[in-house]
Design an enzyme around this catalytic site. Structure first.
Site, PDB file in Angstrom:
ATOM      1  N   HIS A 151      46.249  48.711   0.762  1.00  0.00           N
ATOM      2  CA  HIS A 151      47.158  49.728   0.221  1.00  0.00           C
ATOM      3  C   HIS A 151      46.797  49.911  -1.242  1.00  0.00           C
ATOM      4  CE1 HIS A 151      50.878  51.273  -1.481  1.00  0.00           C
ATOM      5  NE2 HIS A 151      51.180  50.118  -2.007  1.00  0.00           N
ATOM      6  N   TYR A 174      54.864  56.022  -4.867  1.00  0.00           N
ATOM      7  CA  TYR A 174      55.924  55.383  -5.640  1.00  0.00           C
ATOM      8  C   TYR A 174      55.393  54.986  -7.014  1.00  0.00           C
ATOM      9  CZ  TYR A 174      53.884  50.863  -4.214  1.00  0.00           C
ATOM     10  OH  TYR A 174      53.044  49.805  -3.993  1.00  0.00           O
ATOM     11  N   ASP A 224      74.595  40.358  26.497  1.00  0.00           N
ATOM     12  CA  ASP A 224      75.549  40.439  27.598  1.00  0.00           C
ATOM     13  C   ASP A 224      74.768  40.686  28.874  1.00  0.00           C
ATOM     14  OD1 ASP A 224      74.934  43.119  27.035  1.00  0.00           O
ATOM     15  OD2 ASP A 224      76.956  43.833  27.490  1.00  0.00           O
TER      16      ASP A 224
HETATM   17  P1  FAD Z   1      51.460  35.655   0.367  1.00  0.00           P
HETATM   18  O1  FAD Z   1      51.921  35.908  -0.991  1.00  0.00           O
HETATM   19  O2  FAD Z   1      50.184  36.271   0.790  1.00  0.00           O
HETATM   20  O3  FAD Z   1      51.428  34.116   0.566  1.00  0.00           O
HETATM   21  C1  FAD Z   1      50.807  33.515   1.675  1.00  0.00           C
HETATM   22  C2  FAD Z   1      50.118  32.287   1.156  1.00  0.00           C
HETATM   23  O4  FAD Z   1      49.590  31.554   2.249  1.00  0.00           O
HETATM   24  C3  FAD Z   1      48.947  32.615   0.266  1.00  0.00           C
HETATM   25  O5  FAD Z   1      49.204  32.049  -0.992  1.00  0.00           O
HETATM   26  C4  FAD Z   1      47.759  31.967   0.952  1.00  0.00           C
HETATM   27  O6  FAD Z   1      46.875  31.404   0.016  1.00  0.00           O
HETATM   28  C5  FAD Z   1      48.423  30.913   1.800  1.00  0.00           C
HETATM   29  N1  FAD Z   1      47.659  30.540   2.981  1.00  0.00           N
HETATM   30  C6  FAD Z   1      47.175  31.343   3.952  1.00  0.00           C
HETATM   31  N2  FAD Z   1      46.547  30.629   4.886  1.00  0.00           N
HETATM   32  C7  FAD Z   1      46.667  29.340   4.531  1.00  0.00           C
HETATM   33  C8  FAD Z   1      46.233  28.116   5.102  1.00  0.00           C
HETATM   34  N3  FAD Z   1      45.557  28.081   6.244  1.00  0.00           N
HETATM   35  N4  FAD Z   1      46.519  26.969   4.460  1.00  0.00           N
HETATM   36  C9  FAD Z   1      47.220  26.977   3.289  1.00  0.00           C
HETATM   37  N5  FAD Z   1      47.633  28.109   2.704  1.00  0.00           N
HETATM   38  C10 FAD Z   1      47.368  29.270   3.312  1.00  0.00           C
HETATM   39  N6  FAD Z   1      56.540  44.169  -1.526  1.00  0.00           N
HETATM   40  C11 FAD Z   1      57.686  44.573  -2.070  1.00  0.00           C
HETATM   41  O7  FAD Z   1      58.738  44.066  -1.693  1.00  0.00           O
HETATM   42  N7  FAD Z   1      57.742  45.541  -3.006  1.00  0.00           N
HETATM   43  C12 FAD Z   1      56.609  46.134  -3.451  1.00  0.00           C
HETATM   44  O8  FAD Z   1      56.655  46.995  -4.307  1.00  0.00           O
HETATM   45  C13 FAD Z   1      55.385  45.748  -2.895  1.00  0.00           C
HETATM   46  N8  FAD Z   1      54.235  46.346  -3.269  1.00  0.00           N
HETATM   47  C14 FAD Z   1      53.069  45.877  -2.833  1.00  0.00           C
HETATM   48  C15 FAD Z   1      51.899  46.427  -3.339  1.00  0.00           C
HETATM   49  C16 FAD Z   1      50.683  45.919  -2.954  1.00  0.00           C
HETATM   50  C17 FAD Z   1      49.452  46.512  -3.534  1.00  0.00           C
HETATM   51  C18 FAD Z   1      50.630  44.857  -2.025  1.00  0.00           C
HETATM   52  C19 FAD Z   1      49.332  44.281  -1.615  1.00  0.00           C
HETATM   53  C20 FAD Z   1      51.775  44.346  -1.495  1.00  0.00           C
HETATM   54  C21 FAD Z   1      53.002  44.845  -1.880  1.00  0.00           C
HETATM   55  N9  FAD Z   1      54.200  44.332  -1.379  1.00  0.00           N
HETATM   56  C22 FAD Z   1      55.381  44.735  -1.907  1.00  0.00           C
HETATM   57  C23 FAD Z   1      54.214  43.380  -0.268  1.00  0.00           C
HETATM   58  C24 FAD Z   1      54.409  41.961  -0.750  1.00  0.00           C
HETATM   59  O9  FAD Z   1      53.563  41.709  -1.802  1.00  0.00           O
HETATM   60  C25 FAD Z   1      54.123  40.983   0.351  1.00  0.00           C
HETATM   61  O10 FAD Z   1      54.742  41.388   1.529  1.00  0.00           O
HETATM   62  C26 FAD Z   1      54.613  39.581   0.010  1.00  0.00           C
HETATM   63  O11 FAD Z   1      54.103  39.184  -1.227  1.00  0.00           O
HETATM   64  C27 FAD Z   1      54.203  38.580   1.057  1.00  0.00           C
HETATM   65  O12 FAD Z   1      54.564  37.296   0.655  1.00  0.00           O
HETATM   66  P2  FAD Z   1      54.095  36.023   1.468  1.00  0.00           P
HETATM   67  O13 FAD Z   1      54.614  34.824   0.785  1.00  0.00           O
HETATM   68  O14 FAD Z   1      54.448  36.213   2.887  1.00  0.00           O
HETATM   69  O15 FAD Z   1      52.526  36.105   1.472  1.00  0.00           O
HETATM   70  N1  THG Z   2      73.513  46.548  34.919  1.00  0.00           N
HETATM   71  C1  THG Z   2      73.134  45.305  35.221  1.00  0.00           C
HETATM   72  N2  THG Z   2      72.944  44.388  34.275  1.00  0.00           N
HETATM   73  C2  THG Z   2      73.102  44.709  32.972  1.00  0.00           C
HETATM   74  C3  THG Z   2      73.519  45.985  32.605  1.00  0.00           C
HETATM   75  C4  THG Z   2      73.716  46.935  33.626  1.00  0.00           C
HETATM   76  N3  THG Z   2      72.878  43.781  32.013  1.00  0.00           N
HETATM   77  C5  THG Z   2      72.764  44.179  30.658  1.00  0.00           C
HETATM   78  C6  THG Z   2      73.789  45.217  30.305  1.00  0.00           C
HETATM   79  N4  THG Z   2      73.728  46.304  31.279  1.00  0.00           N
HETATM   80  C7  THG Z   2      75.137  44.568  30.367  1.00  0.00           C
HETATM   81  N5  THG Z   2      76.184  45.458  29.991  1.00  0.00           N
HETATM   82  C8  THG Z   2      77.224  45.798  30.812  1.00  0.00           C
HETATM   83  C9  THG Z   2      78.378  46.250  30.220  1.00  0.00           C
HETATM   84  C10 THG Z   2      79.495  46.535  30.993  1.00  0.00           C
HETATM   85  C11 THG Z   2      79.437  46.388  32.368  1.00  0.00           C
HETATM   86  C12 THG Z   2      78.259  45.995  32.953  1.00  0.00           C
HETATM   87  C13 THG Z   2      77.153  45.684  32.176  1.00  0.00           C
HETATM   88  C14 THG Z   2      80.649  46.610  33.210  1.00  0.00           C
HETATM   89  N6  THG Z   2      81.816  46.193  32.719  1.00  0.00           N
HETATM   90  C15 THG Z   2      83.070  46.350  33.410  1.00  0.00           C
HETATM   91  C16 THG Z   2      84.206  46.443  32.373  1.00  0.00           C
HETATM   92  O1  THG Z   2      84.003  46.052  31.248  1.00  0.00           O
HETATM   93  O2  THG Z   2      85.235  46.914  32.748  1.00  0.00           O
HETATM   94  C17 THG Z   2      83.374  45.237  34.376  1.00  0.00           C
HETATM   95  C18 THG Z   2      83.592  43.909  33.730  1.00  0.00           C
HETATM   96  C19 THG Z   2      84.140  42.879  34.680  1.00  0.00           C
HETATM   97  O3  THG Z   2      84.636  43.215  35.750  1.00  0.00           O
HETATM   98  O4  THG Z   2      84.028  41.699  34.281  1.00  0.00           O
HETATM   99  O5  THG Z   2      80.566  47.134  34.286  1.00  0.00           O
HETATM  100  O6  THG Z   2      74.032  48.114  33.385  1.00  0.00           O
HETATM  101  N7  THG Z   2      72.920  44.967  36.494  1.00  0.00           N
END
Ligand code: FAD
Ligand code: THG
Length: 807
Positions: A220, A248, A538
């Site tokens: 980037h 930005y 659920d």
């Molecule tokens: P890193 O900082 O990469 O840390 C991972 C660490 O793991 C590294 O230090 C590495 O050395 C270590 N490591 C890897 N493998 C091993 C291994 N096998 N053994 C030991 N150590 C290891 N984010 C924002 O929120 N705002 C921004 O404005 C923004 N701008 C960005 C602009 C740029 C140009 C870039 C590149 C990034 C930007 N990001 C931004 C993203 C942000 O920088 C990253 O998402 C964030 O820093 C990731 O943090 P991290 O700790 O996961 O990774």
């Molecule tokens: N069908 C089947 N499984 C499911 C769903 C489905 N699992 C995931 C999700 N959908 C679960 N959600 C619901 C929500 C409400 C009901 C069924 C599944 C339902 N409720 C009745 C009530 O609240 O009045 C009956 C409850 C009861 O008698 O206890 O029918 O769509 N197979």
């Protein structure tokens, strides 16, 4: 007892924050290793420009950011210069209203400004170029390295140690548990818990232990100008986002830093990257590619004319992680216990992520809902290298795009299609994608039905452009017809498992809240809770035989939860049968008339009661029928194996001709379940909610000896907020979800899901609201630039006597 030993791989912003949060919870035997020096390790954090914008469509992501801001402020590693997002198109201006709505929903300070007000805040802006802006005064700049060091220091004070130049080359394991790590210099560090916080190295580390971490390192562009004469260096200008051009900005004294997402996505091949840059201090920094930056520079000089007085001074292409859906990857490897990942995390969310993951590791469950970030949220096909690469590249392209809540990815598509798909296409199915399935949203073939109903006086209100996209009024006709006649719904994408074996009943009883141990033939609606008593899912559990259950679930997270809890003695087997089977919901007052002639068994209300299951035949097709209806109508879910799917469709279609059966899609489905008060897990309720608060307390059998989450429920205080049904006053008003709800002029909650009800001719919406709100109370909903009035309604809005279903 000895404390668990923790090794964290990576001392970037995530690894250091984790060390702080884990030691804060009392586990102090923590070692953090990094392949590079401390703390300018060479990872993404080392050169992160640190812009923190908290507003996000995801409540979880907003909360993770909010905590990060709070913590960095306390660590004196945050400069709250504010954020300003500007619009140069009408679509963006509308979208900024939507973002402002999210901010209100999640409790972030914000306001909308006219162009002059924007230019006052950021004097380099040309007000003529913009239509307005969205200002967030609590956003600002993170000093990422300062924050990393400060958090490391706090962890060190509690006993943690940090090892520089210590690359982990192998994760050690025995009997399915981690035992430690081996480092490049041959040391073994013993551990009970290993957390990979290796940033964009994460996928490689995962692969070594058989874990797919679906992230793609991507380059980037980030550049800095020379001194800008119009700036004297003393100003504290807000960060700026110009999303219409993928740009930005932030200031560095009298210079401007510019980030750009407009270039083609550039995935990095880690094998060559590691070979080429392994010994370099900054493996995450690639040389700048100026030609690709040209459009950015041109556009920047238009938006900020003062930049014509300076030139670009320096730049680099920095590497960080992208994921298929833009969310981080958090959780424990299911094939190797004790191995955790916390990757693809921005600086913005880093401390929040660390807090939640630390709680998860130490206490067994995070306080905040992490389902959108869960390592196990992906369908199997989504873990293919092809899918990960294509969707993550798309995520890069779409970083700043305006994405409609019902806009589904355009590619890859048709990865999962039900056996009914060919028939549905012939009927003009318009499909959305969900769980990689093609799911008809409505059928063009029902356009004629719509005309017929319109002639009968049924209303099909016009929608505004935003709520009218990814939508067709045909869905109203389908919903209406379901309540008056009969419709076919493709339920194939509903995740389902077979749970069997001598231990199956005890296993399901322990995992779920309701009594699922009734006699064979019973179907039970029940919940999965986490250790905090929050709702993990659920389910419907059908006991088909003594030791044989079919579970209807919500997705891959449920399978993960089930398999994690399987007893070790082999007494329970679980099998995902979703793809090998299919399901049609046949629902409506005419359903029984239509299906009975095909079936040798008695389908009368007496012969086949509500929430009962039966294995039988329709014609020559072996089926499992369940008298369950998420749309709240008479009828059944009819399951058969995939091979019989097309035959089942044809059989029902032919039998339905006489009753004018229609195919119906997801929009109708959603509207009908809202009428009935049924919740959708992940949208209406999550682990942040107890059953009582979410209105599903009836599914908890308090007298049951034990189930996961029971103890927490017993000590739970009455919920502050409750899920309520609202009905909008104006028949033409519709909302889509996540809009803020105000009570007496104060934001008191937010919409979860909504749909226009053909039965009452109004939009029904669910909202989390203070528990003291009562049916009849007036509330207001901010939708884009308008405000709608709504009233809290009793539940369910339609058919509270259950007479439609139990006939
Ligand atoms: P890193 O900082 O990469 O840390 C991972 C660490 O793991 C590294 O230090 C590495 O050395 C270590 N490591 C890897 N493998 C091993 C291994 N096998 N053994 C030991 N150590 C290891 N984010 C924002 O929120 N705002 C921004 O404005 C923004 N701008 C960005 C602009 C740029 C140009 C870039 C590149 C990034 C930007 N990001 C931004 C993203 C942000 O920088 C990253 O998402 C964030 O820093 C990731 O943090 P991290 O700790 O996961 O990774
Ligand atoms: N069908 C089947 N499984 C499911 C769903 C489905 N699992 C995931 C999700 N959908 C679960 N959600 C619901 C929500 C409400 C009901 C069924 C599944 C339902 N409720 C009745 C009530 O609240 O009045 C009956 C409850 C009861 O008698 O206890 O029918 O769509 N197979």
């Amino acid at each position: 007892m000895r404390q668990p030993r923790v090794v964290i791989i990576g001392a970037g912003i995530v690894g250091t924050a984790l060390a702080d949060e884990i030691t804060r919870l009392g586990w102090t035997d923590v070692t953090v290793t990094d392949r590079g020096p401390l703390f300018r390790t060479g990872g993404s954090t080392s050169h992160a420009p640190g812009l923190v914008f908290q507003t996000n469509g995801s409540k979880t992501m907003a909360e993770l950011a909010r905590y990060t801001v709070e913590k960095f402020t306390e660590l004196e590693a945050f400069d709250a210069v504010g954020g300003l997002e500007v619009a140069t198109t009408p679509q963006r201006w509308t979208d900024l209203h939507r973002r402002y709505g999210w901010a209100k929903s999640w409790g972030i300070e914000g306001r909308l400004l006219d162009p002059q007000e924007c230019a006052k805040l950021h004097p380099l802006l040309d007000p003529e170029r913009i239509l307005g802006g969205y200002h967030t005064p609590t956003d600002g700049l993170a000093l990422a390295l300062t924050a990393a060091e400060a958090q490391a220091r706090r962890a060190t004070d509690r006993g943690a140690q940090f090892l520089a130049y210590c690359e982990v080359v192998e994760v050690l394991q025995a009997d399915g548990r981690v035992t430690g790590v081996r480092t490049a210099d041959g040391q073994e560090l013993p551990a009970d818990v290993v957390v990979c916080a290796a940033g964009f190295w994460g996928a490689e580390l995962g692969r070594a232990v058989g874990l797919t971490v679906p992230l793609v390192p991507m380059a980037h562009q980030f550049a800095k100008t020379g001194p800008v004469p119009a700036l004297d260096g003393g100003e504290r200008l807000p960060m700026l986002r110009h999303q219409d051009s993928d740009l930005y900005y932030r200031t560095y004294g009298d210079r401007i830093g510019i980030g750009y997402y407009g270039h083609d996505p550039r995935p990095i091949d880690m094998r060559t990257l590691l070979r080429d840059t392994a010994s370099e201090a900054m493996p995450s920094m690639l040389p700048f590619t100026p030609a690709e930056f040209e459009p950015a520079w041109r556009e920047s000089r238009r938006l900020l004319p003062a930049l014509t007085e300076t030139e670009l001074d320096e730049g680099f292409d920095g590497i960080f992680s992208f994921t298929p859906d833009g969310f981080p990857i958090l959780g424990e490897h299911h094939g190797l216990s004790g191995l955790w990942v916390a990757e693809a995390v921005w600086v913005t969310h880093s401390a929040g992520v660390a807090k939640a993951v630390a709680e998860w590791i130490v206490t067994g469950a995070p306080q905040i809902d992490l389902h959108e970030c869960d390592l196990h949220r992906f369908e199997q096909a989504a873990l293919s290298p092809d899918f990960i690469r294509r969707t993550s590249m798309r995520a890069f392209v779409e970083v700043y795009d305006i994405i409609h809540p019902h806009q589904y990815r355009s590619a890859p598509r048709e990865l999962r299609t039900s056996p009914f798909y060919a028939r549905q296409r012939e009927l003009g199915a318009c499909c959305f994608e969900g769980g990689l399935w093609e799911r008809p949203a409505w059928f063009e073939a029902n356009a004629a039905l719509m005309d017929e109903l319109a002639a009968d006086g049924v209303e099909f209100p016009e929608r505004d452009e935003w709520s009218g996209s990814c939508y067709s009024p045909i869905a109203i006709a389908e919903a209406r017809w379901t309540r008056t006649h009969v419709a076919l719904y493709d339920m194939t994408p509903l995740t389902r498992y077979e749970v069997s074996g001598a231990g199956a009943t005890a296993f399901l009883q322990e995992l779920t809240t309701n009594d699922v141990g009734k006699k064979p033939g019973a179907v039970t609606y029940t919940l999965l809770l986490d250790e905090n008593g929050g709702i993990r899912s659920d389910l419907t559990v059908a006991r088909l035989d003594d030791q044989f259950f079919q579970v209807g679930a919500n997705g891959p997270l449920d399978l993960d939860w089930f398999t994690r809890h399987l007893p070790g003695d082999g007494s329970v087997t679980i099998r995902d049968i979703t793809g090998g089977t299919c399901c049609l919901g046949v629902w409506g007052p005419k359903a029984r008339d239509m299906v009975q002639p095909l079936c040798p068994d008695d389908l009368s209300h007496k012969g086949f009661g509500y929430f009962r299951a039966l294995r039988t035949y329709l014609g020559s097709i072996p089926v499992t029928m369940m008298r369950v209806s998420y749309v709240g109508e008479l009828g059944w879910e009819i399951y058969t194996s995939a091979e019989h799917g097309a035959a089942l469709w044809d059989l029902l279609w032919a039998a339905g001709a006489e009753y004018r059966v229609v195919p119906a899609g997801r929009i109708a489905f959603n509207s009908l379940r809202l009428e009935k008060g049924y919740r959708s897990w992940g949208t209406d309720m999550t682990t942040e909610h107890t059953p009582e608060a979410a209105g599903v307390g009836f599914a908890v059998r308090k007298t049951k000896a034990s189930f996961i989450g029971k103890a927490a429920l017993e000590s739970a205080v009455p919920p502050k907020n409750t899920l309520r049904s609202l009905v909008l006053d104006d028949p033409r008003a519709v909302v889509l979800g996540k809009e803020p709800v105000t009570v007496n002029g104060v934001v008191a909650g937010y919409i979860t899901s909504a749909g226009w009800s053909a039965t009452i001719g109004r939009c029904i919406a669910y909202a989390w609201l203070p528990s003291e709100t009562r049916p009849g109370d007036e509330v207001h909903i901010d939708y884009l630039a308008t405000t709608f009035t709504a009233h809290v309604h009793t539940e369910p809005v339609v058919d509270p006597e259950m007479s439609l279903i139990r006939r």
